[in-house]
Design a protein around this motif. Structure first.
Motif, mmCIF file in Angstrom:
data_model
loop_
_atom_site.group_PDB
_atom_site.id
_atom_site.type_symbol
_atom_site.label_atom_id
_atom_site.label_comp_id
_atom_site.label_asym_id
_atom_site.label_seq_id
_atom_site.Cartn_x
_atom_site.Cartn_y
_atom_site.Cartn_z
ATOM 1 N N LEU A 171 54.811 28.455 59.393
ATOM 2 C CA LEU A 171 53.569 27.706 59.550
ATOM 3 C C LEU A 171 52.548 28.686 60.102
ATOM 4 C CD1 LEU A 171 51.899 25.066 59.681
ATOM 5 C CD2 LEU A 171 52.763 24.772 62.019
ATOM 6 N N SER B 66 45.844 24.829 59.453
ATOM 7 C CA SER B 66 46.665 25.836 58.798
ATOM 8 C C SER B 66 46.035 26.206 57.458
ATOM 9 C CB SER B 66 48.094 25.295 58.615
ATOM 10 O OG SER B 66 48.938 26.271 58.063
ATOM 11 N N PRO C 39 51.307 22.104 54.959
ATOM 12 C CA PRO C 39 51.021 21.534 56.261
ATOM 13 C C PRO C 39 50.431 20.131 56.258
ATOM 14 C CG PRO C 39 49.303 23.039 55.656
ATOM 15 C CD PRO C 39 50.301 23.067 54.539
ATOM 16 N N LEU D 123 56.588 19.815 58.346
ATOM 17 C CA LEU D 123 56.630 20.895 59.329
ATOM 18 C C LEU D 123 58.045 21.200 59.796
ATOM 19 C CD1 LEU D 123 53.469 20.383 61.555
ATOM 20 C CD2 LEU D 123 53.750 21.581 59.394
ATOM 21 N N ALA E 49 59.519 24.524 58.656
ATOM 22 C CA ALA E 49 59.098 25.809 59.212
ATOM 23 C C ALA E 49 60.188 26.400 60.104
ATOM 24 C CB ALA E 49 57.813 25.651 59.995
#
Length: 277
Positions: free
Chosen positions: A166, A176, A197, A214, A217
């Protein structure tokens, strides 16, 4: 080994919006509204022809400090530009407003529009600038350096485990980058895949720390620009994300042009260091 080169000289000198350009004739006066391309202009040996730049055009410092400022990338002072009697204007689709460029085009005869979306796009950029401004040899040297850097990046992407990251560019709101940005493509070149994101319609979306995407990530990278993340933010982001965090030089991921090769080499070193840690 995969080696990329500048397109042949016979190719049409076409910019990002399809405008065909011709090699410049007579005195050249360049205004650049793109920080990374201001750097490229200087790297190509055109510093004496650079008459205007934005306040964000800060490299190379010893050269640009002598060049007139005309505002920012988006809030350009029209009359300041008009007074420079420019022959060429350099802009970018992401960084400059179309309405601003249209107004400037009314009194600047040659507007070069750029939109590199990946490291490889710099080859065309070098060739375009090299041919327009009679700097083919310098453009060729940049292309050869970039080809070597891309080979090294591909080798690193193969040798190191793939990793999803991320990439943060702003705080409050947290923001992001989408996968179709130059930043994301540059990270991908060394084996870092950015996670989606949030809002796929936005190139620079706000993020929700609870969003299911997320969870993919494996690491969070905090960029030095446009928000200047510092070491003091690492613990905060680690708490929010539950992932390892690291600072990253935003100029090395987002500045295309002459910095592209150096950026790839920087990312390879950073990947290797973080993987070893």
């Amino acid at each position: 080994m995969q080696v990329s080169t500048i397109p042949p000289e016979s190719a049409v000198l076409e910019d990002a919006v399809g405008v065909v350009h011709r090699p410049a004739e007579g005195p050249v006066r360049i205004v650049s509204l793109v920080p990374s391309l201001t750097e490229l202009v200087c790297e190509l040996g055109l510093a004496d022809q650079l008459v205007g730049r934005t306040g964000f055009c800060i490299h190379p410092r010893d050269i640009v400090r002598k060049v007139a400022k005309v505002g920012g990338t988006k809030d350009v002072r029209m009359e300041a530009v008009r007074a420079l009697d420019a022959t060429h204007l350099i802009v970018n689709i992401d960084e400059n407003r179309r309405e601003t460029v249209d107004q400037l085009a009314a009194f600047i005869p040659n507007v070069i529009v750029t939109h590199p979306c990946a490291s490889e796009d710099n080859f065309g950029l070098y060739r375009l600038f090299g041919r327009i401004f009679d700097r083919d040899a310098a453009a060729g040297r940049l292309a050869a350096d970039l080809a070597a850097a891309l080979d090294a990046a591909r080798a690193a992407a193969v040798s190191l485990p793939p990793e999803r990251v991320l990439y943060l560019i702003w705080r409050e709101p947290w923001m992001s980058v989408s996968r179709d940005t130059y930043i994301s493509a540059t990270l991908r070149a060394v084996g870092w895949e950015t996670v989606p994101p949030g809002d796929a319609s936005s190139r620079y979306p706000e993020i929700d720390w609870q969003a299911p995407a997320l969870a993919q990530a494996q690491r969070v990278l905090l960029s030095s620009e446009p928000y200047r993340f510092r070491a003091s933010h690492l613990d905060e982001v680690a708490r929010l994300s539950g992932r390892p965090t690291a600072l990253i030089d935003g100029e090395m991921t987002s500045w295309y042009g002459s910095r592209a090769a150096a950026g790839l080499r920087y990312l390879v070193r950073l990947r290797e260091r973080l993987a070893a840690a």
